[in-house]
Design a protein around this motif. Structure first.
Motif, PDB file in Angstrom:
ATOM      1  N   ALA A   1     -59.392 -49.842 -80.328  1.00 26.45           N
ATOM      2  CA  ALA A   1     -58.178 -50.272 -81.041  1.00 26.45           C
ATOM      3  C   ALA A   1     -57.815 -49.256 -82.123  1.00 26.45           C
ATOM      4  CB  ALA A   1     -58.405 -51.638 -81.668  1.00 26.45           C
ATOM      5  N   THR A   2     -58.811 -48.837 -82.879  1.00 25.75           N
ATOM      6  CA  THR A   2     -58.557 -47.866 -83.949  1.00 25.75           C
ATOM      7  C   THR A   2     -58.111 -46.542 -83.357  1.00 25.75           C
ATOM      8  OG1 THR A   2     -60.254 -48.969 -85.244  1.00 25.75           O
ATOM      9  CG2 THR A   2     -59.549 -46.819 -86.021  1.00 25.75           C
TER      10      THR A   2
ATOM     11  N   ARG B   1     -56.586 -46.041 -80.592  1.00 30.26           N
ATOM     12  CA  ARG B   1     -55.223 -46.171 -80.063  1.00 30.26           C
ATOM     13  C   ARG B   1     -54.175 -46.106 -81.176  1.00 30.26           C
ATOM     14  NH1 ARG B   1     -53.515 -51.824 -77.386  1.00 30.26           N
ATOM     15  NH2 ARG B   1     -51.295 -51.662 -77.769  1.00 30.26           N
ATOM     16  N   TYR B   2     -54.401 -46.877 -82.239  1.00 27.90           N
ATOM     17  CA  TYR B   2     -53.377 -46.918 -83.290  1.00 27.90           C
ATOM     18  C   TYR B   2     -53.385 -45.666 -84.165  1.00 27.90           C
ATOM     19  CZ  TYR B   2     -51.326 -51.317 -82.110  1.00 27.90           C
ATOM     20  OH  TYR B   2     -50.616 -52.282 -81.457  1.00 27.90           O
ATOM     21  N   GLU B   3     -54.557 -45.097 -84.403  1.00 33.86           N
ATOM     22  CA  GLU B   3     -54.587 -43.850 -85.181  1.00 33.86           C
ATOM     23  C   GLU B   3     -53.908 -42.736 -84.373  1.00 33.86           C
ATOM     24  OE1 GLU B   3     -55.356 -43.261 -88.216  1.00 33.86           O
ATOM     25  OE2 GLU B   3     -56.334 -45.119 -88.796  1.00 33.86           O
TER      26      GLU B   3
ATOM     27  N   MET C   1     -50.088 -43.312 -84.615  1.00 28.86           N
ATOM     28  CA  MET C   1     -49.525 -42.988 -85.933  1.00 28.86           C
ATOM     29  C   MET C   1     -49.475 -41.472 -86.150  1.00 28.86           C
ATOM     30  SD  MET C   1     -50.822 -45.973 -88.525  1.00 28.86           S
ATOM     31  CE  MET C   1     -52.475 -46.264 -87.933  1.00 28.86           C
TER      32      MET C   1
ATOM     33  N   ARG D   1     -46.796 -39.639 -83.746  1.00 28.23           N
ATOM     34  CA  ARG D   1     -45.388 -39.884 -84.088  1.00 28.23           C
ATOM     35  C   ARG D   1     -44.982 -39.214 -85.389  1.00 28.23           C
ATOM     36  NH1 ARG D   1     -45.669 -46.337 -83.362  1.00 28.23           N
ATOM     37  NH2 ARG D   1     -45.527 -46.466 -81.106  1.00 28.23           N
TER      38      ARG D   1
ATOM     39  N   ARG E   1     -55.695 -37.681 -93.195  1.00 30.53           N
ATOM     40  CA  ARG E   1     -55.955 -38.885 -92.399  1.00 30.53           C
ATOM     41  C   ARG E   1     -57.182 -39.687 -92.874  1.00 30.53           C
ATOM     42  NH1 ARG E   1     -51.408 -40.388 -89.859  1.00 30.53           N
ATOM     43  NH2 ARG E   1     -50.526 -39.283 -91.606  1.00 30.53           N
TER      44      ARG E   1
ATOM     45  N   ARG F   1     -56.452 -41.913 -95.853  1.00 27.77           N
ATOM     46  CA  ARG F   1     -55.158 -42.593 -95.807  1.00 27.77           C
ATOM     47  C   ARG F   1     -55.280 -44.112 -95.976  1.00 27.77           C
ATOM     48  NH1 ARG F   1     -51.422 -43.803 -91.159  1.00 27.77           N
ATOM     49  NH2 ARG F   1     -49.324 -43.750 -92.050  1.00 27.77           N
ATOM     50  N   ASP F   2     -56.292 -44.711 -95.377  1.00 27.81           N
ATOM     51  CA  ASP F   2     -56.443 -46.170 -95.480  1.00 27.81           C
ATOM     52  C   ASP F   2     -56.624 -46.603 -96.936  1.00 27.81           C
ATOM     53  OD1 ASP F   2     -56.270 -46.211 -92.768  1.00 27.81           O
ATOM     54  OD2 ASP F   2     -58.411 -46.514 -92.411  1.00 27.81           O
TER      55      ASP F   2
ATOM     56  N   LEU G   1     -53.327 -46.060 -98.926  1.00 26.31           N
ATOM     57  CA  LEU G   1     -52.306 -47.068 -98.612  1.00 26.31           C
ATOM     58  C   LEU G   1     -52.783 -48.487 -98.927  1.00 26.31           C
ATOM     59  CD1 LEU G   1     -51.062 -45.744 -95.126  1.00 26.31           C
ATOM     60  CD2 LEU G   1     -49.840 -45.607 -97.292  1.00 26.31           C
TER      61      LEU G   1
ATOM     62  N   VAL H   1     -54.964 -50.203 -97.281  1.00 32.72           N
ATOM     63  CA  VAL H   1     -55.154 -50.981 -96.052  1.00 32.72           C
ATOM     64  C   VAL H   1     -56.651 -51.244 -95.843  1.00 32.72           C
ATOM     65  CG1 VAL H   1     -54.560 -51.136 -93.591  1.00 32.72           C
ATOM     66  CG2 VAL H   1     -53.212 -49.714 -95.074  1.00 32.72           C
TER      67      VAL H   1
ATOM     68  N   LEU I   1     -58.894 -53.976 -93.406  1.00 32.99           N
ATOM     69  CA  LEU I   1     -59.689 -53.455 -92.287  1.00 32.99           C
ATOM     70  C   LEU I   1     -61.171 -53.779 -92.467  1.00 32.99           C
ATOM     71  CD1 LEU I   1     -58.084 -49.907 -91.829  1.00 32.99           C
ATOM     72  CD2 LEU I   1     -57.441 -52.041 -90.735  1.00 32.99           C
TER      73      LEU I   1
ATOM     74  N   ARG J   1     -64.998 -48.093 -86.425  1.00 34.06           N
ATOM     75  CA  ARG J   1     -63.666 -47.710 -86.913  1.00 34.06           C
ATOM     76  C   ARG J   1     -63.613 -46.227 -87.274  1.00 34.06           C
ATOM     77  NH1 ARG J   1     -62.062 -49.781 -91.406  1.00 34.06           N
ATOM     78  NH2 ARG J   1     -63.818 -51.117 -91.879  1.00 34.06           N
TER      79      ARG J   1
ATOM     80  N   LYS K   1     -61.169 -43.692 -85.479  1.00 40.44           N
ATOM     81  CA  LYS K   1     -60.190 -42.949 -86.268  1.00 40.44           C
ATOM     82  C   LYS K   1     -60.328 -41.448 -86.016  1.00 40.44           C
ATOM     83  CE  LYS K   1     -58.535 -42.731 -91.013  1.00 40.44           C
ATOM     84  NZ  LYS K   1     -57.346 -43.565 -90.923  1.00 40.44           N
TER      85      LYS K   1
END
Lengths: 289, 262
Positions: free
Chosen positions: B3-4, B6-8, B11, B14, B75, B78-79, B82, B84, B88, B98, B102
């Motif tokens: 999951a991490t 995929r989303y890292e 982000m 993009r 990177r 960053r968590d 921000l 976040v 997490l 994680r 990441k």
């Protein structure tokens, strides 16, 4: 889900003692945690959420000790946590952010996860904004995303740290109502320094002061701490020097002061019915600095 | 971890600055090196697909890792920046999973423009020369000569974020890249072209494009003890060293996170 905190102490590097031998029992339902800034509320919540190790003491949540390697994930599977400074990834949409957190919480079934995310976006009234990037969200909307992420795994324990700070009155009321509705058979631990939030939502609460437990009991018990100690004084002169002024309201006859004091602050003072805020202030006056 | 990852990955991929900075540096490469001409302006004998792919990799490795390291720099922290991290950390997914997710996600995403440039070159060769073997050699070369170095550099960026802010890390990383990887070793004491250098020299000279017998890639220099002769064995050793260094650096990052919790 019952929480038993026993002899909890947290000393940070540099010797700052945030919690000092704290023993506390939190039952199922909505529970308030009050205290001034720096009282140790956030430290306690971070320990309960498994984010911080205590220096000493035990924290048993639903039969699992969160301070152990085995107990921590077991508690976190049943936990929803909304931190004081909730951050988000600004480049993700609300839906994508919730999907990511849902995956981390173990919701691996794709269709079930998507359904849950959609459901929660509806609960927090963000359906229309679900596919917008989070960088454009207001403070209130972000708080609602925060509560949605906390509810993803249908937690038995919900910990919310200062959830209404910075919200406008309408958002605050909406948020409080939502929290009360969620309580049901869950334990919702609401930490705040806004007394009114607790007064409107909780029946039982604890008050922390200087890392220690200053009070544990019902809201009515805390209100009664101020029995016989609340006064109103209307005067054109200077404010009363005796006791602590809670509010000052201009009236035709002069300024009307509400004062919490052990003795009458003025000859013209009239006794008044205490509120939770008065009880809290009266309690704080008793706590040694 | 998935999951991490995929989303890292999403982000990072993009992120407009990733494509802009890579694009600018790639344009610089095009201007200064004849990357897209098929002989690449280099006096290579034979001009086989294998040699061409190795040389193309070498050219890209001179500058693109600078972009790679710099784009990774912000990177890891960053968590926290921000805020976040609280959310997490309160999930039952372990911190180690994680961290690995990441690292893998952002490294993979940051390597995508690099891979597009490289495989673009391979496709160009395959089409114009009518030699599809170039595509196979490109995959082998990319995996053996480029990827191990990128894995190490990614872990280095994660570890670097522990000791300095991302802006400072970028400056230090650029200096490290030129000093520790590109400078000719006979000009000053340097890690360049040692077994610890991330440029893939050992795979290039030891495995993919072996030097003629008796020929050495560089003259005598300090720290030569760290420059064993190029051979297939040292090529594999280099790959192992890069992966081991990445593992050690990531372990340090994880231990640091555990210490912060206490």
């Amino acid at each position: 889900m019952r929480i038993d905190v026993t002899g909890l102490t947290k000393t940070y590097k540099g010797g700052v003692r945030a919690l000092d031998d704290l023993t506390l029992t939190i039952p199922t339902g909505m529970y308030g945690l009050l205290g001034a800034n720096g009282a140790g509320k956030t430290t306690l919540l971070r320990i309960l959420a498994g984010l911080l190790h205590p220096t000493e003491g035990r924290v048993v949540i639903g039969g699992h000790d969160v301070t152990t390697q085995e107990g921590k994930p077991a508690v976190q599977r049943k936990l929803g946590y909304l931190p004081q400074n909730l951050g988000v990834y600004p480049d993700l949409t609300a839906r994508a952010f919730l999907d990511y957190i849902a995956l981390l919480k173990g919701l691996h079934n794709r269709s079930g996860r998507r359904r849950r995310v959609t459901e929660l976006l509806e609960v927090v009234a963000l359906t229309d904004a679900a596919d917008r990037r989070l960088k454009g969200f207001s403070g209130g909307m972000l708080r609602r995303v925060g509560i949605a992420q906390a509810l993803l795994a249908d937690p038995e324990l919900l910990i919310v740290d200062e959830p209404t700070t910075g919200l406008d009155p309408e958002e605050r009321i909406r948020f409080r109502t939502l929290l009360s509705r969620l309580a049901g058979d869950r334990t919702v631990l609401l930490s705040t320094h806004i007394v009114d939030d607790v007064a409107q939502t909780c029946r039982t609460l604890a008050v922390l002061a200087n890392g220690r437990l200053a009070f544990q009991g019902s809201v009515t018990d805390l209100v009664s701490v101020a029995n016989g100690r609340v006064w109103t004084v209307t005067t054109n002169g200077p404010p009363p020097t005796e006791g602590r002024v809670v509010s000052a309201l201009p009236e035709a006859a002069g300024m009307r002061y509400r004062v919490v004091s052990r003795q009458s602050p003025d000859l013209s003072a009239k006794p008044a019915e205490p509120t939770l805020e008065d009880g809290y202030l009266a309690l704080m006056d008793q706590v040694p600095v | 971890m998935i999951a991490t990852l995929r989303y890292e990955f999403l982000m990072q991929i993009r992120r407009p600055s990733l494509w802009i900075v890579y694009g600018l540096v790639f344009a610089l490469l095009l201007i200064t090196m004849p990357f897209w001409s098929l002989d690449m302006g280099l006096p290579l004998e034979g001009g086989t697909a294998r040699q061409d792919m190795t040389t193309a990799a070498m050219i890209l490795i001179t500058l693109l890792p600078v972009v790679y390291g710099c784009m990774l720099a912000d990177r890891p922290g960053r968590d926290r920046l921000l805020h976040v991290d609280g959310v997490l950390d309160a999930t039952p997914t372990s911190g180690t999973a994680r961290l690995l997710g990441k690292w893998a996600g952002v490294c993979l995403a940051t390597a995508v423009p690099f891979a597009i440039a490289y495989f673009g070159r391979a496709v160009l060769w395959a089409v114009t020369e009518g030699d599809p073997a170039a595509l196979g050699w490109a995959v082998v070369t990319f995996l053996a000569m480029i990827v191990p170095g990128l894995l190490f550099l990614g872990a280095l960026a994660f570890a670097g974020s522990l000791v300095m802010p991302s802006i400072m890390f970028r400056v230090v990383f650029v200096a490290y890249w030129f000093w520790g990887n590109l400078i000719p070793p006979n000009t000053m004491p340097t890690l360049a072209h040692t077994i610890f250098s991330a440029t893939g020299d050992y795979v290039r000279w030891g495995l993919l494009h072996p030097l003629p017998s008796g020929m050495v890639a560089y003259g005598e220099a300090t720290l030569d003890v760290l420059r064993p002769a190029h051979s297939p064995a040292t090529a594999w050793l280099w790959i192992a060293v890069m992966i081991a260094l990445a593992a050690v650096l990531l372990s340090v990052v994880r231990l640091h996170a555990l210490r912060r919790e206490s």
